[in-house]
Write a protein that holds these residues in place. Structure first.
Motif, PDB file in Angstrom:
ATOM      1  N   ASN A   1      45.052  64.540  40.168  1.00 40.26           N
ATOM      2  CA  ASN A   1      46.486  64.297  39.960  1.00 40.26           C
ATOM      3  C   ASN A   1      46.636  63.109  39.006  1.00 40.26           C
ATOM      4  OD1 ASN A   1      49.203  63.825  40.016  1.00 40.26           O
ATOM      5  ND2 ASN A   1      49.358  63.575  42.236  1.00 40.26           N
ATOM      6  N   ARG A   2      46.967  63.389  37.755  1.00 36.21           N
ATOM      7  CA  ARG A   2      47.027  62.324  36.759  1.00 36.21           C
ATOM      8  C   ARG A   2      48.202  61.382  36.965  1.00 36.21           C
ATOM      9  NH1 ARG A   2      50.641  63.257  32.639  1.00 36.21           N
ATOM     10  NH2 ARG A   2      51.604  65.327  32.563  1.00 36.21           N
ATOM     11  N   THR A   3      49.152  61.779  37.797  1.00 37.36           N
ATOM     12  CA  THR A   3      50.303  60.899  38.051  1.00 37.36           C
ATOM     13  C   THR A   3      50.013  59.875  39.156  1.00 37.36           C
ATOM     14  OG1 THR A   3      51.290  62.408  39.684  1.00 37.36           O
ATOM     15  CG2 THR A   3      51.873  62.751  37.370  1.00 37.36           C
ATOM     16  N   ASN A   4      48.970  60.129  39.943  1.00 36.67           N
ATOM     17  CA  ASN A   4      48.590  59.195  41.007  1.00 36.67           C
ATOM     18  C   ASN A   4      47.518  58.263  40.466  1.00 36.67           C
ATOM     19  OD1 ASN A   4      48.085  57.893  43.425  1.00 36.67           O
ATOM     20  ND2 ASN A   4      46.783  59.548  44.210  1.00 36.67           N
ATOM     21  N   ARG A   5      47.964  57.164  39.896  1.00 38.53           N
ATOM     22  CA  ARG A   5      47.028  56.269  39.221  1.00 38.53           C
ATOM     23  C   ARG A   5      46.990  54.893  39.886  1.00 38.53           C
ATOM     24  NH1 ARG A   5      48.256  56.360  32.922  1.00 38.53           N
ATOM     25  NH2 ARG A   5      50.371  55.850  33.675  1.00 38.53           N
ATOM     26  N   VAL A   6      45.843  54.248  39.753  1.00 40.51           N
ATOM     27  CA  VAL A   6      45.666  52.894  40.284  1.00 40.51           C
ATOM     28  C   VAL A   6      45.156  51.998  39.153  1.00 40.51           C
ATOM     29  CG1 VAL A   6      45.223  53.635  42.648  1.00 40.51           C
ATOM     30  CG2 VAL A   6      43.325  53.426  41.055  1.00 40.51           C
ATOM     31  N   ARG A   7      45.450  50.702  39.267  1.00 37.03           N
ATOM     32  CA  ARG A   7      45.012  49.756  38.245  1.00 37.03           C
ATOM     33  C   ARG A   7      43.670  49.150  38.671  1.00 37.03           C
ATOM     34  NH1 ARG A   7      47.765  47.946  34.038  1.00 37.03           N
ATOM     35  NH2 ARG A   7      49.705  48.775  34.908  1.00 37.03           N
ATOM     36  N   VAL A   8      42.683  49.214  37.788  1.00 42.17           N
ATOM     37  CA  VAL A   8      41.337  48.749  38.104  1.00 42.17           C
ATOM     38  C   VAL A   8      40.808  47.876  36.971  1.00 42.17           C
ATOM     39  CG1 VAL A   8      40.834  50.824  39.458  1.00 42.17           C
ATOM     40  CG2 VAL A   8      40.221  50.748  37.035  1.00 42.17           C
ATOM     41  N   TRP A   9      39.757  47.108  37.292  1.00 41.54           N
ATOM     42  CA  TRP A   9      38.999  46.423  36.261  1.00 41.54           C
ATOM     43  C   TRP A   9      38.033  47.435  35.658  1.00 41.54           C
ATOM     44  CZ3 TRP A   9      40.615  41.918  34.677  1.00 41.54           C
ATOM     45  CH2 TRP A   9      41.256  41.057  35.576  1.00 41.54           C
ATOM     46  N   LYS A  10      38.072  47.594  34.363  1.00 47.47           N
ATOM     47  CA  LYS A  10      37.182  48.529  33.678  1.00 47.47           C
ATOM     48  C   LYS A  10      36.341  47.754  32.680  1.00 47.47           C
ATOM     49  CE  LYS A  10      37.092  52.797  30.961  1.00 47.47           C
ATOM     50  NZ  LYS A  10      37.909  53.795  30.213  1.00 47.47           N
ATOM     51  N   LEU A  11      35.077  47.554  33.033  1.00 48.94           N
ATOM     52  CA  LEU A  11      34.153  46.795  32.195  1.00 48.94           C
ATOM     53  C   LEU A  11      33.365  47.758  31.312  1.00 48.94           C
ATOM     54  CD1 LEU A  11      32.941  43.924  31.689  1.00 48.94           C
ATOM     55  CD2 LEU A  11      31.207  44.514  33.385  1.00 48.94           C
ATOM     56  N   GLU A  12      33.337  47.489  30.016  1.00 52.33           N
ATOM     57  CA  GLU A  12      32.631  48.361  29.085  1.00 52.33           C
ATOM     58  C   GLU A  12      31.656  47.565  28.228  1.00 52.33           C
ATOM     59  OE1 GLU A  12      35.167  52.096  27.770  1.00 52.33           O
ATOM     60  OE2 GLU A  12      36.223  50.241  27.239  1.00 52.33           O
ATOM     61  N   GLU A  13      30.473  48.132  28.045  1.00 48.73           N
ATOM     62  CA  GLU A  13      29.507  47.526  27.142  1.00 48.73           C
ATOM     63  C   GLU A  13      29.758  48.052  25.736  1.00 48.73           C
ATOM     64  OE1 GLU A  13      24.694  46.738  26.958  1.00 48.73           O
ATOM     65  OE2 GLU A  13      25.447  48.649  27.663  1.00 48.73           O
ATOM     66  N   LYS A  14      29.794  47.151  24.778  1.00 47.44           N
ATOM     67  CA  LYS A  14      30.092  47.519  23.402  1.00 47.44           C
ATOM     68  C   LYS A  14      28.912  47.189  22.484  1.00 47.44           C
ATOM     69  CE  LYS A  14      34.397  48.893  23.970  1.00 47.44           C
ATOM     70  NZ  LYS A  14      34.806  50.289  23.678  1.00 47.44           N
ATOM     71  N   LYS A  15      28.767  47.948  21.444  1.00 47.29           N
ATOM     72  CA  LYS A  15      27.842  47.745  20.325  1.00 47.29           C
ATOM     73  C   LYS A  15      26.404  48.166  20.594  1.00 47.29           C
ATOM     74  CE  LYS A  15      30.412  43.782  18.470  1.00 47.29           C
ATOM     75  NZ  LYS A  15      30.293  42.362  18.031  1.00 47.29           N
ATOM     76  N   THR A  16      25.997  48.309  21.855  1.00 46.20           N
ATOM     77  CA  THR A  16      24.591  48.627  22.119  1.00 46.20           C
ATOM     78  C   THR A  16      24.173  49.934  21.456  1.00 46.20           C
ATOM     79  OG1 THR A  16      24.474  47.392  24.188  1.00 46.20           O
ATOM     80  CG2 THR A  16      22.914  49.189  23.913  1.00 46.20           C
ATOM     81  N   ASP A  17      24.952  51.001  21.640  1.00 44.42           N
ATOM     82  CA  ASP A  17      24.597  52.300  21.066  1.00 44.42           C
ATOM     83  C   ASP A  17      24.504  52.224  19.549  1.00 44.42           C
ATOM     84  OD1 ASP A  17      24.621  53.321  23.610  1.00 44.42           O
ATOM     85  OD2 ASP A  17      26.582  54.264  23.438  1.00 44.42           O
ATOM     86  N   VAL A  18      25.475  51.538  18.943  1.00 43.13           N
ATOM     87  CA  VAL A  18      25.502  51.436  17.481  1.00 43.13           C
ATOM     88  C   VAL A  18      24.339  50.576  16.986  1.00 43.13           C
ATOM     89  CG1 VAL A  18      26.820  50.617  15.488  1.00 43.13           C
ATOM     90  CG2 VAL A  18      27.987  51.790  17.365  1.00 43.13           C
ATOM     91  N   ASN A  19      24.107  49.438  17.647  1.00 44.90           N
ATOM     92  CA  ASN A  19      22.996  48.564  17.250  1.00 44.90           C
ATOM     93  C   ASN A  19      21.661  49.297  17.319  1.00 44.90           C
ATOM     94  OD1 ASN A  19      24.582  46.310  16.727  1.00 44.90           O
ATOM     95  ND2 ASN A  19      24.392  45.504  18.808  1.00 44.90           N
ATOM     96  N   LEU A  20      21.466  50.062  18.390  1.00 45.94           N
ATOM     97  CA  LEU A  20      20.214  50.795  18.574  1.00 45.94           C
ATOM     98  C   LEU A  20      20.047  51.856  17.485  1.00 45.94           C
ATOM     99  CD1 LEU A  20      18.788  52.026  21.956  1.00 45.94           C
ATOM    100  CD2 LEU A  20      18.771  53.504  19.964  1.00 45.94           C
ATOM    101  N   ALA A  21      21.102  52.630  17.248  1.00 43.45           N
ATOM    102  CA  ALA A  21      21.029  53.701  16.255  1.00 43.45           C
ATOM    103  C   ALA A  21      20.768  53.146  14.856  1.00 43.45           C
ATOM    104  CB  ALA A  21      22.321  54.511  16.268  1.00 43.45           C
ATOM    105  N   LEU A  22      21.471  52.068  14.499  1.00 42.84           N
ATOM    106  CA  LEU A  22      21.282  51.471  13.177  1.00 42.84           C
ATOM    107  C   LEU A  22      19.875  50.910  13.017  1.00 42.84           C
ATOM    108  CD1 LEU A  22      24.681  49.609  12.617  1.00 42.84           C
ATOM    109  CD2 LEU A  22      23.839  51.626  11.396  1.00 42.84           C
TER     110      LEU A  22
END
Length: 239
Positions: free
Chosen positions: A118-139
């Motif tokens: 149910n996309r209308t039943n939403r809760v607010r959460v902390w969403k931690l994301e790792e950035k740049k690792t995939d790009v750094n590795l591929a490059l």
């Protein structure tokens, strides 16, 4: 004069540290892992005259506010990286990405057991994301291939996001052999497999190892104390 048969085959390892930790090390006693020793042993076991030239480790600094042990987690990661560099020097390169999060929280659909999405039943959460690792590795893999530094490259990841990098390396540098090591638990007889090996990565590699065993990890642990010119580096107590 050395012959073609006995000239060491230059090999490099590219490790997705986030995938290694959450796929295999989290919740185990093997976090104090000597990644250079581990993959050196793997190459010796393969017995193909492969010489480990470089281990490239891609990760991101832990954030105390989100880590299980707070500041102790940050200190543990720092000690781990310093111990690796002390023992292996330029043979090991650590590349840091970043973590990002929405300071106001992120709205995501709530999970209710037995109920449909149910996309209308939403809760607010902390969403931690790792950035740049995939790009750094591929490059890094592609740039090293362009420079002709290695005859063989080995990706340590089970993340299908790395598939495009392997695909273009295969197309542009067909002479480079590609291996994949997937950092997941070995399947247990009769149990449900929670994480399956990525078929998309296997499809673009010459060979793949689909799990790392407890024995392999146990035999490749750093010393509990690593000596330095100053204060020794100690294995974190909660590790």
């Amino acid at each position: 004069m050395p012959t073609t048969e006995n000239i060491p085959i230059k090999t490099a390892i590219y490790i997705d540290g986030y995938n290694l930790y959450y796929g295999r090390l989290r919740g185990t006693s093997f976090k104090w892992l000597d990644i250079v020793q581990l993959f050196q042993a793997l190459l010796i076991q393969r017995s193909q005259n492969e010489h480990l030239e470089k281990v490239n480790f891609f990760t991101a600094p832990a954030l105390a506010n989100f880590a299980t042990h707070g500041v102790a987690s940050v200190n543990a990661q720092s000690a781990y990286h310093r111990a690796l560099k002390k023992l292996h020097g330029d043979r090991l390169e650590i590349t840091n990405g970043t973590h990002t999060f929405d300071s106001k929280g992120t709205l995501l659909p709530a999970f209710t057991s037995g109920q449909p999405y149910n996309r209308t039943n939403r809760v607010r959460v902390w969403k931690l994301e790792e950035k740049k690792t995939d790009v750094n590795l591929a490059l890094s893999m592609y740039r090293d291939a362009t420079k002709g530094l290695y005859d063989r490259i080995i990706l340590v990841s089970n993340d299908s996001d790395a598939e495009p990098a392997l695909q273009v390396i295969r197309q542009d540098f067909p002479h480079i052999m590609i291996g994949v090591v997937m950092p997941i638990h070995p399947p247990k007889p009769g149990s449900t497999v929670n994480r399956r090996a990525s078929g998309s990565l296997s499809n673009h590699s010459d060979w793949a190892i689909t799990h790392l065993t407890d024995d392999q990890l146990s035999l490749a642990q750093l010393p509990s104390m690593v000596s330095t010119n100053k204060k020794p580096i100690l294995k974190p107590e909660h590790w």
